[in-house]
Write a protein that holds these residues in place. Structure first.
Motif, short mmCIF file in Angstrom:
data_model
loop_
_atom_site.label_atom_id
_atom_site.label_comp_id
_atom_site.label_asym_id
_atom_site.label_seq_id
_atom_site.Cartn_x
_atom_site.Cartn_y
_atom_site.Cartn_z
N ASP A 17 0.86 -1.18 0.00
CA ASP A 17 0.00 0.00 0.00
C ASP A 17 0.90 1.23 0.00
N ALA A 18 0.31 2.41 0.02
CA ALA A 18 1.07 3.65 -0.11
C ALA A 18 2.13 3.80 0.97
N ASP A 19 1.89 3.27 2.17
CA ASP A 19 2.86 3.38 3.26
C ASP A 19 4.14 2.56 3.01
N ASP A 20 4.09 1.61 2.08
CA ASP A 20 5.24 0.76 1.78
C ASP A 20 6.17 1.39 0.73
N LEU A 21 5.79 2.53 0.19
CA LEU A 21 6.50 3.10 -0.95
C LEU A 21 7.45 4.22 -0.54
N ILE A 22 8.50 4.41 -1.33
CA ILE A 22 9.51 5.43 -1.04
C ILE A 22 9.09 6.82 -1.48
N LEU A 23 8.04 6.91 -2.30
CA LEU A 23 7.56 8.19 -2.82
C LEU A 23 6.07 8.32 -2.61
N PRO A 24 5.61 9.56 -2.46
CA PRO A 24 4.15 9.74 -2.48
C PRO A 24 3.65 9.55 -3.91
N VAL A 25 2.64 8.77 -4.08
CA VAL A 25 2.07 8.51 -5.40
C VAL A 25 0.57 8.74 -5.35
N LYS A 26 0.02 9.00 -6.50
CA LYS A 26 -1.44 9.02 -6.61
C LYS A 26 -1.86 7.61 -7.01
N ILE A 27 -2.67 7.01 -6.19
CA ILE A 27 -3.12 5.65 -6.48
C ILE A 27 -4.36 5.74 -7.37
N VAL A 28 -4.30 5.03 -8.50
CA VAL A 28 -5.39 5.03 -9.46
C VAL A 28 -5.89 3.61 -9.66
N SER A 29 -7.17 3.48 -9.90
CA SER A 29 -7.74 2.17 -10.15
C SER A 29 -7.43 1.73 -11.59
N ARG A 30 -7.59 0.46 -11.84
CA ARG A 30 -7.38 -0.06 -13.19
C ARG A 30 -8.31 0.65 -14.18
N ALA A 31 -9.52 0.96 -13.76
CA ALA A 31 -10.45 1.66 -14.64
C ALA A 31 -9.96 3.06 -14.98
N GLU A 32 -9.23 3.70 -14.07
CA GLU A 32 -8.72 5.05 -14.30
C GLU A 32 -7.46 5.08 -15.17
N VAL A 33 -6.78 3.94 -15.27
CA VAL A 33 -5.54 3.88 -16.04
C VAL A 33 -5.79 4.25 -17.50
N ASN A 34 -6.88 3.77 -18.08
CA ASN A 34 -7.19 4.07 -19.47
C ASN A 34 -7.31 5.58 -19.70
N ASP A 35 -7.99 6.26 -18.79
CA ASP A 35 -8.11 7.71 -18.90
C ASP A 35 -6.74 8.38 -18.78
N LEU A 36 -5.91 7.88 -17.89
CA LEU A 36 -4.57 8.42 -17.71
C LEU A 36 -3.75 8.28 -18.99
N LEU A 37 -3.86 7.14 -19.64
CA LEU A 37 -3.15 6.91 -20.90
C LEU A 37 -3.60 7.92 -21.96
N LYS A 38 -4.88 8.18 -22.01
CA LYS A 38 -5.43 9.10 -23.02
C LYS A 38 -4.99 10.56 -22.80
N GLN A 39 -4.59 10.89 -21.58
CA GLN A 39 -4.18 12.27 -21.25
C GLN A 39 -2.78 12.61 -21.71
N HIS A 40 -2.05 11.62 -22.22
CA HIS A 40 -0.66 11.83 -22.62
C HIS A 40 -0.48 11.60 -24.11
N GLN A 41 0.39 12.39 -24.71
CA GLN A 41 0.63 12.27 -26.15
C GLN A 41 1.59 11.14 -26.50
N VAL A 42 2.54 10.87 -25.61
CA VAL A 42 3.55 9.85 -25.88
C VAL A 42 3.57 8.85 -24.72
N LEU A 43 3.41 7.57 -25.05
CA LEU A 43 3.48 6.51 -24.05
C LEU A 43 4.77 5.74 -24.25
N ILE A 44 5.50 5.54 -23.16
CA ILE A 44 6.76 4.81 -23.24
C ILE A 44 6.71 3.67 -22.23
N PRO A 45 6.50 2.46 -22.73
CA PRO A 45 6.48 1.30 -21.82
C PRO A 45 7.92 0.85 -21.54
N ASP A 46 8.13 0.27 -20.37
CA ASP A 46 9.48 -0.24 -20.09
C ASP A 46 9.63 -1.65 -20.57
#
Length: 118
Positions: A89-118
């Motif tokens: 959970d968020a307390d286990d992480l070294i950085l503060p992050v915004k936690i998004v649901s799987r359903a929100e990920v698609n919207d997040l992808l659409k908000q960016h012009q360039v996607l770079i997968p690792d």
């Protein structure tokens, strides 16, 4: 200015790929581009506190993630389902992050012009 979303999916410290993606992310930000980062699947382990990469003779990428803010990379997201499936959970992480649901990920992808997968 373009908007970039780097999607981090891999486990840390297995190969140099995470380090190379992190270098690419910092370089992109250094050229005044808008950079966001999304951690999904095993990529959420990259932000886990207490990593010991020195035992594996690899660079400590977790420490480098703490420098993201110096490069104005402040839009950092982690997928809730990926965290939960790995017992994190968020307390286990070294950085503060915004936690998004799987359903929100698609919207997040659409908000960016360039996607770079690792």
């Amino acid at each position: 200015m373009k908007t970039y979303l780097f999607v981090m999916r891999r486990l840390p410290h297995l190969t140099s790929h995470v380090q190379e993606t992190l270098d690419q992310m910092l370089t992109t930000a250094a050229f005044d581009q808008s950079v966001s980062v999304l951690f999904v699947d095993d990529g959420v382990f990259q932000l886990k506190q207490g990593q010991k990469p020195a035992q594996m003779v690899l660079r400590n990428t977790a420490a480098m993630f703490t420098a993201l803010e110096m490069y104005d990379i402040t839009r950092i997201y982690a997928e809730a389902e990926s965290l939960s499936a790995r017992g994190l959970d968020a307390d286990d992480l070294i950085l503060p992050v915004k936690i998004v649901s799987r359903a929100e990920v698609n919207d997040l992808l659409k908000q960016h012009q360039v996607l770079i997968p690792d």
